[in-house]
Design a protein around this motif. Structure first.
Motif, PDB file in Angstrom:
ATOM      1  N   ARG A 195     -20.353  23.410  67.951  1.00  0.00           N
ATOM      2  CA  ARG A 195     -20.690  23.940  69.285  1.00  0.00           C
ATOM      3  C   ARG A 195     -19.844  25.171  69.601  1.00  0.00           C
ATOM      4  NH1 ARG A 195     -21.401  18.547  70.541  1.00  0.00           N
ATOM      5  NH2 ARG A 195     -19.260  18.301  71.256  1.00  0.00           N
ATOM      6  N   GLN A 196     -18.570  25.115  69.276  1.00  0.00           N
ATOM      7  CA  GLN A 196     -17.696  26.266  69.527  1.00  0.00           C
ATOM      8  C   GLN A 196     -18.143  27.476  68.700  1.00  0.00           C
ATOM      9  OE1 GLN A 196     -13.433  25.356  69.274  1.00  0.00           O
ATOM     10  NE2 GLN A 196     -13.941  23.221  69.750  1.00  0.00           N
ATOM     11  N   TYR A 197     -18.531  27.215  67.466  1.00  0.00           N
ATOM     12  CA  TYR A 197     -19.015  28.285  66.576  1.00  0.00           C
ATOM     13  C   TYR A 197     -20.280  28.911  67.154  1.00  0.00           C
ATOM     14  CZ  TYR A 197     -20.415  30.361  62.040  1.00  0.00           C
ATOM     15  OH  TYR A 197     -20.777  31.212  61.016  1.00  0.00           O
ATOM     16  N   VAL A 198     -21.213  28.085  67.577  1.00  0.00           N
ATOM     17  CA  VAL A 198     -22.461  28.585  68.163  1.00  0.00           C
ATOM     18  C   VAL A 198     -22.157  29.404  69.412  1.00  0.00           C
ATOM     19  CG1 VAL A 198     -24.570  27.890  69.392  1.00  0.00           C
ATOM     20  CG2 VAL A 198     -23.965  26.786  67.224  1.00  0.00           C
ATOM     21  N   GLU A 199     -21.297  28.895  70.281  1.00  0.00           N
ATOM     22  CA  GLU A 199     -21.015  29.598  71.539  1.00  0.00           C
ATOM     23  C   GLU A 199     -20.336  30.937  71.293  1.00  0.00           C
ATOM     24  OE1 GLU A 199     -22.483  28.767  74.377  1.00  0.00           O
ATOM     25  OE2 GLU A 199     -23.331  27.188  73.122  1.00  0.00           O
ATOM     26  N   LEU A 200     -19.507  31.030  70.285  1.00  0.00           N
ATOM     27  CA  LEU A 200     -18.909  32.314  69.936  1.00  0.00           C
ATOM     28  C   LEU A 200     -20.011  33.316  69.571  1.00  0.00           C
ATOM     29  CD1 LEU A 200     -15.717  32.835  67.897  1.00  0.00           C
ATOM     30  CD2 LEU A 200     -17.721  34.175  67.348  1.00  0.00           C
ATOM     31  N   TRP A 201     -20.953  32.880  68.745  1.00  0.00           N
ATOM     32  CA  TRP A 201     -22.081  33.730  68.363  1.00  0.00           C
ATOM     33  C   TRP A 201     -22.927  34.097  69.580  1.00  0.00           C
ATOM     34  CZ3 TRP A 201     -24.722  35.039  63.558  1.00  0.00           C
ATOM     35  CH2 TRP A 201     -23.957  34.827  62.417  1.00  0.00           C
ATOM     36  N   VAL A 202     -23.202  33.123  70.446  1.00  0.00           N
ATOM     37  CA  VAL A 202     -24.035  33.379  71.623  1.00  0.00           C
ATOM     38  C   VAL A 202     -23.407  34.493  72.466  1.00  0.00           C
ATOM     39  CG1 VAL A 202     -24.824  32.396  73.830  1.00  0.00           C
ATOM     40  CG2 VAL A 202     -25.129  31.109  71.701  1.00  0.00           C
TER      41      VAL A 202
END
Length: 198
Positions: A129-136
């Motif tokens: 989730r943290q990885y996705v949010e960084l990308w978002v």
């Protein structure tokens, strides 16, 4: 996604072979004797390094999730003023490196995540989730008109594209033309983001 150039430790060798074997034959289709034989030690010798197969699986899946997040944070920090476009390109390149170099881990995640203990599975999900949010966040900087839900969908779609690499070669064989494959994946990822951002 190792960036070190020195020889892998015995533990790293065991994890690499365990990932390959688990991806080829499934977690329950591989015994400790087979993993040990793949690295030149007895099956029981593995217990000097890991409590068992479950511990190997957890270290593989939690480990790669943590490595992806750490790598993305590093790329973000290294961009220092390079602009959101450069950061997005760097994130894409980092994920492509993972997708081409660690294809067994993608297969392993797809097939065996549910075999982890609840606490390990929750840790994997938290890191992801943290990885996705960084990308978002980066995608929304590049495409400011893109809403958060659409940006998140676009990120997940690009991950699906990039994480399809285990299907590009047969039986874990090396991909022909790694550079050309990486370039194509990069163009496709940018195209998907551009289409979402229109």
């Amino acid at each position: 996604m190792t960036t070190r150039t020195d020889a892998p430790t015995r533990r790293e060798q065991i994890l690499k072979e365990a990932a390959r074997l688990f991806a080829e034959r499934g977690f329950h289709g591989v015994g400790v004797d087979e993993i040990g034989a793949a690295v030149g030690i007895s099956g029981p010798g593995l217990y000097r390094h890991f409590a068992g197969k479950d511990a190997m699986l957890a270290e593989l899946l939690v480990g790669i999730s943590g490595q992806l997040l750490t790598g993305a944070k590093r790329r973000l920090a290294e961009a220092d003023g390079g602009g959101a476009e450069a950061v997005l390109d760097s994130l894409i390149e980092g994920h492509i490196d993972f997708a081409l170099d660690d294809r067994p881990l993608i297969t392993l995640h797809d097939r065996e995540l549910d075999r982890l203990r609840d606490s390990d599975r929750k840790m994997v999900r938290q890191l992801q989730r943290q990885y996705v949010e960084l990308w978002v966040g980066v995608v929304r900087e590049v495409y400011p008109g893109l809403g958060e839900p659409a940006a998140r969908s676009a990120v997940h779609s690009v991950f699906g594209l990039l994480n399809s690499t285990p299907h590009l070669g047969r039986g874990g064989s090396p991909l022909p033309g790694r550079g050309a494959t990486a370039e194509l994946l990069h163009r496709m990822a940018r195209g998907a983001f551009a289409a979402a951002g229109v």
